[in-house]
Design a protein around this motif. Structure first.
Motif, PDB file in Angstrom:
ATOM      1  N   HIS A 103       9.018  55.423  34.289  1.00 58.18           N
ATOM      2  CA  HIS A 103      10.159  56.361  33.681  1.00 58.18           C
ATOM      3  C   HIS A 103      10.194  57.565  34.365  1.00 58.18           C
ATOM      4  CE1 HIS A 103       7.253  58.190  31.040  1.00 58.18           C
ATOM      5  NE2 HIS A 103       8.023  59.105  31.151  1.00 58.18           N
ATOM      6  N   SER A 104       8.946  58.173  34.847  1.00 61.99           N
ATOM      7  CA  SER A 104       8.855  59.624  35.557  1.00 61.99           C
ATOM      8  C   SER A 104       9.279  59.498  36.978  1.00 61.99           C
ATOM      9  CB  SER A 104       7.625  60.150  35.148  1.00 61.99           C
ATOM     10  OG  SER A 104       6.456  59.301  35.930  1.00 61.99           O
ATOM     11  N   ALA A 105       9.438  58.059  37.717  1.00 56.19           N
ATOM     12  CA  ALA A 105       9.745  58.252  38.920  1.00 56.19           C
ATOM     13  C   ALA A 105      10.579  59.159  39.451  1.00 56.19           C
ATOM     14  CB  ALA A 105      10.134  56.663  39.406  1.00 56.19           C
ATOM     15  N   ALA A 106      10.664  59.699  40.792  1.00 56.81           N
ATOM     16  CA  ALA A 106      11.703  60.589  41.299  1.00 56.81           C
ATOM     17  C   ALA A 106      13.035  59.993  41.555  1.00 56.81           C
ATOM     18  CB  ALA A 106      11.098  61.115  42.510  1.00 56.81           C
ATOM     19  N   LYS A 107      14.004  60.729  41.545  1.00 58.12           N
ATOM     20  CA  LYS A 107      15.286  60.086  41.635  1.00 58.12           C
ATOM     21  C   LYS A 107      15.979  61.217  42.649  1.00 58.12           C
ATOM     22  CE  LYS A 107      15.896  57.891  37.259  1.00 58.12           C
ATOM     23  NZ  LYS A 107      16.596  58.099  35.904  1.00 58.12           N
ATOM     24  N   PHE A 108      16.814  60.813  43.405  1.00 54.14           N
ATOM     25  CA  PHE A 108      17.692  61.769  44.422  1.00 54.14           C
ATOM     26  C   PHE A 108      19.098  60.689  44.502  1.00 54.14           C
ATOM     27  CE2 PHE A 108      14.653  59.350  47.299  1.00 54.14           C
ATOM     28  CZ  PHE A 108      15.664  59.042  48.382  1.00 54.14           C
ATOM     29  N   PHE A 109      19.854  61.370  45.038  1.00 53.06           N
ATOM     30  CA  PHE A 109      21.367  61.042  45.287  1.00 53.06           C
ATOM     31  C   PHE A 109      21.641  60.908  46.708  1.00 53.06           C
ATOM     32  CE2 PHE A 109      20.670  62.618  41.046  1.00 53.06           C
ATOM     33  CZ  PHE A 109      21.348  61.975  40.365  1.00 53.06           C
ATOM     34  N   MET A 145      20.407  62.227  60.726  1.00 51.75           N
ATOM     35  CA  MET A 145      21.236  60.759  61.126  1.00 51.75           C
ATOM     36  C   MET A 145      20.373  59.774  59.982  1.00 51.75           C
ATOM     37  SD  MET A 145      23.499  61.399  63.309  1.00 51.75           S
ATOM     38  CE  MET A 145      24.034  59.817  63.997  1.00 51.75           C
ATOM     39  N   ALA A 146      21.284  58.838  59.557  1.00 51.43           N
ATOM     40  CA  ALA A 146      20.696  57.880  58.343  1.00 51.43           C
ATOM     41  C   ALA A 146      19.311  57.393  59.000  1.00 51.43           C
ATOM     42  CB  ALA A 146      21.702  56.962  58.202  1.00 51.43           C
ATOM     43  N   LYS A 147      19.177  57.143  60.181  1.00 55.14           N
ATOM     44  CA  LYS A 147      17.916  56.490  60.595  1.00 55.14           C
ATOM     45  C   LYS A 147      16.743  57.409  60.197  1.00 55.14           C
ATOM     46  CE  LYS A 147      15.486  54.664  64.736  1.00 55.14           C
ATOM     47  NZ  LYS A 147      15.637  54.304  66.018  1.00 55.14           N
ATOM     48  N   LYS A 148      16.864  58.805  60.074  1.00 56.53           N
ATOM     49  CA  LYS A 148      15.837  59.661  60.097  1.00 56.53           C
ATOM     50  C   LYS A 148      15.915  60.029  58.332  1.00 56.53           C
ATOM     51  CE  LYS A 148      14.487  60.615  64.266  1.00 56.53           C
ATOM     52  NZ  LYS A 148      13.568  60.212  64.683  1.00 56.53           N
ATOM     53  N   SER A 149      17.031  60.251  57.973  1.00 57.42           N
ATOM     54  CA  SER A 149      17.092  60.820  56.454  1.00 57.42           C
ATOM     55  C   SER A 149      16.596  59.744  55.470  1.00 57.42           C
ATOM     56  CB  SER A 149      18.547  61.336  56.066  1.00 57.42           C
ATOM     57  OG  SER A 149      19.349  60.277  56.082  1.00 57.42           O
ATOM     58  N   LYS A 150      16.791  58.386  55.729  1.00 53.28           N
ATOM     59  CA  LYS A 150      16.449  57.213  54.807  1.00 53.28           C
ATOM     60  C   LYS A 150      15.173  56.308  55.418  1.00 53.28           C
ATOM     61  CE  LYS A 150      21.374  56.645  53.490  1.00 53.28           C
ATOM     62  NZ  LYS A 150      22.263  55.609  53.390  1.00 53.28           N
ATOM     63  N   SER A 151      14.450  57.131  56.280  1.00 54.58           N
ATOM     64  CA  SER A 151      13.206  56.486  56.924  1.00 54.58           C
ATOM     65  C   SER A 151      12.227  56.335  55.696  1.00 54.58           C
ATOM     66  CB  SER A 151      12.786  57.045  58.095  1.00 54.58           C
ATOM     67  OG  SER A 151      12.072  58.429  57.669  1.00 54.58           O
ATOM     68  N   LYS A 152      11.117  55.519  55.888  1.00 54.07           N
ATOM     69  CA  LYS A 152      10.213  55.239  54.883  1.00 54.07           C
ATOM     70  C   LYS A 152       9.571  56.557  54.641  1.00 54.07           C
ATOM     71  CE  LYS A 152       6.307  52.337  53.567  1.00 54.07           C
ATOM     72  NZ  LYS A 152       5.410  51.162  53.874  1.00 54.07           N
ATOM     73  N   PRO A 153       9.151  57.426  55.740  1.00 51.95           N
ATOM     74  CA  PRO A 153       8.410  58.635  55.564  1.00 51.95           C
ATOM     75  C   PRO A 153       9.131  59.752  54.704  1.00 51.95           C
ATOM     76  CG  PRO A 153       8.060  57.641  57.807  1.00 51.95           C
ATOM     77  CD  PRO A 153       9.090  56.977  57.116  1.00 51.95           C
ATOM     78  N   MET A 154      10.598  59.661  55.155  1.00 55.75           N
ATOM     79  CA  MET A 154      11.277  60.688  54.543  1.00 55.75           C
ATOM     80  C   MET A 154      11.275  60.441  53.149  1.00 55.75           C
ATOM     81  SD  MET A 154      13.155  63.595  54.599  1.00 55.75           S
ATOM     82  CE  MET A 154      13.266  64.060  56.189  1.00 55.75           C
ATOM     83  N   THR A 155      11.521  59.100  52.615  1.00 52.76           N
ATOM     84  CA  THR A 155      11.830  58.801  51.424  1.00 52.76           C
ATOM     85  C   THR A 155      10.673  59.078  50.596  1.00 52.76           C
ATOM     86  OG1 THR A 155      13.125  56.778  52.031  1.00 52.76           O
ATOM     87  CG2 THR A 155      12.143  56.636  49.811  1.00 52.76           C
ATOM     88  N   GLN A 156       9.362  58.782  51.054  1.00 56.93           N
ATOM     89  CA  GLN A 156       8.047  59.283  50.363  1.00 56.93           C
ATOM     90  C   GLN A 156       8.166  60.820  50.167  1.00 56.93           C
ATOM     91  OE1 GLN A 156       4.914  57.570  52.693  1.00 56.93           O
ATOM     92  NE2 GLN A 156       5.124  55.482  52.006  1.00 56.93           N
ATOM     93  N   ILE A 157       8.554  61.659  50.865  1.00 61.01           N
ATOM     94  CA  ILE A 157       8.528  63.010  50.870  1.00 61.01           C
ATOM     95  C   ILE A 157       9.596  63.319  49.900  1.00 61.01           C
ATOM     96  CG2 ILE A 157       9.276  65.010  51.953  1.00 61.01           C
ATOM     97  CD1 ILE A 157       8.285  64.056  54.666  1.00 61.01           C
ATOM     98  N   LEU A 158      10.689  62.758  49.722  1.00 61.97           N
ATOM     99  CA  LEU A 158      11.640  63.037  48.513  1.00 61.97           C
ATOM    100  C   LEU A 158      11.284  62.900  47.368  1.00 61.97           C
ATOM    101  CD1 LEU A 158      15.049  62.281  50.766  1.00 61.97           C
ATOM    102  CD2 LEU A 158      13.655  64.590  50.522  1.00 61.97           C
ATOM    103  N   GLU A 159      10.583  61.725  47.381  1.00 58.13           N
ATOM    104  CA  GLU A 159      10.148  61.140  45.981  1.00 58.13           C
ATOM    105  C   GLU A 159       9.175  62.150  45.515  1.00 58.13           C
ATOM    106  OE1 GLU A 159       8.322  57.386  46.803  1.00 58.13           O
ATOM    107  OE2 GLU A 159       9.789  56.140  45.971  1.00 58.13           O
ATOM    108  N   ARG A 160       8.304  62.714  46.262  1.00 60.05           N
ATOM    109  CA  ARG A 160       7.355  63.867  45.733  1.00 60.05           C
ATOM    110  C   ARG A 160       8.307  65.117  45.372  1.00 60.05           C
ATOM    111  NH1 ARG A 160       4.820  60.217  48.523  1.00 60.05           N
ATOM    112  NH2 ARG A 160       2.549  59.850  48.846  1.00 60.05           N
TER     113      ARG A 160
END
Length: 299
Positions: free
Chosen positions: A11-17, A61-76
């Motif tokens: 339940h504590s997983a990060a969320k973004f929009f 660009m979506a290729k950068k902002s939704k990449s796996k490394p960026m997703t992991q950064i945003l989760e943290r």
């Protein structure tokens, strides 16, 4: 209507929009991390104003902002209690006026192919968010001549180089004399092996020319396709159209040093360096049968 994107887990997983609109921000601030709130604390603090969320915008660009490394950064990043993240929708960035872009307190934005940097600069002027990376400097890093100038101003060592500007308005900078094993660029002589780089940093077609004693020809580097990032060519003559930087070839025993990041703290600069096999080496030496390149962190 944009809906929140969450990640599977506890339940504590990060969320973004993704791509929220300006009039949705109040809803985002009230909805994010709601499950983490303690009801009893809310009752005890009912007389205190609610803490305001800091909204971090990701504009790329979506290729950068939704990449796996960026997703992991945003989760943290989203695990901080008072930080929320909004990813600007690529269609909005490309086709909508900046007045319609999501409003944020802090902006992370970086250029890649197709990204409208002019619009990002206009947005920053309009909304005045805190900028994590300098938008105006991103114009400079698209030109290798400017990158070299900045490196020299900062006292960073560079290979000996010369710039060949094929510009009719700058005739004194486009003198090229080619020999079998050398070129003379604006009076500066470079013996083979030497490197020829397009002045545009977006152009990855970098050539390395070899002397006759080493078999001649050239190694042609390009943006990686599958497991390859270079190919040998028997062509030994330099390109006759376009502007280039010519520089001495630096022998490194087949290894490049890649600077991944340089973070400035109060009294020092922290840098992460990584070794990898150079792009001009045969691809089979660089790849281990998977899609990942062998790299080694050195600092």
């Amino acid at each position: 209507m944009t809906t929140p994107t969450s990640f599977e887990g506890d339940h504590s997983a990060a969320k973004f929009f993704v791509g929220c609109e300006e009039d949705e921000i109040d809803d985002l601030e009230s909805n994010m991390k709601a499950e983490d709130r303690d009801v009893s604390d809310d009752e005890n603090d009912s007389d205190s104003p609610p803490e305001r969320q800091i909204l971090v915008g990701i504009c790329a660009m979506a290729k950068k902002s939704k990449s796996k490394p960026m997703t992991q950064i945003l989760e943290r990043l989203c695990k901080f209690e008072f930080i929320s993240v909004v990813i600007f929708n690529e269609d909005v960035v490309l086709n909508e006026p900046v007045e319609n872009w999501p409003v944020c307190d802090c902006l992370i934005s970086f250029h890649s192919k197709g990204f409208p940097l002019d619009k990002a600069v206009a947005y920053a002027k309009l909304r005045n968010p805190v900028l994590i990376n300098d938008l105006n400097m991103q114009y400079y890093i698209q030109d290798r001549r400017e990158v070299y100038r900045i490196l020299q101003e900062e006292g960073i060592d560079l290979p000996r180089y010369a710039v060949l500007n094929r510009d009719p308005d700058r005739p004194d900078e486009c003198s090229l004399v080619e020999g079998d094993d050398h070129v003379e660029v604006n009076g500066e002589i470079f013996q083979k092996p030497f490197v020829e780089k397009p002045v545009s940093a977006e152009d990855h077609n970098v050539y390395i020319y070899y002397p006759v004693s080493a078999g001649g020809g050239s190694q042609r580097l390009f943006r990686k396709i599958g497991s390859r990032s270079s190919v040998y060519s028997p062509e030994s003559t330099v390109r006759k159209t376009g502007s280039y930087i010519y520089e001495e070839f630096m022998p490194t025993d087949g290894t490049d040093v890649k600077v991944l990041c340089a973070l400035q703290y109060t009294l020092s600069v922290r840098t992460m360096l990584m070794l990898r096999l150079a792009n001009h080496q045969p691809s089979m030496e660089k790849w281990n049968g998977t899609v990942r390149e062998k790299r080694f962190v050195t600092l």
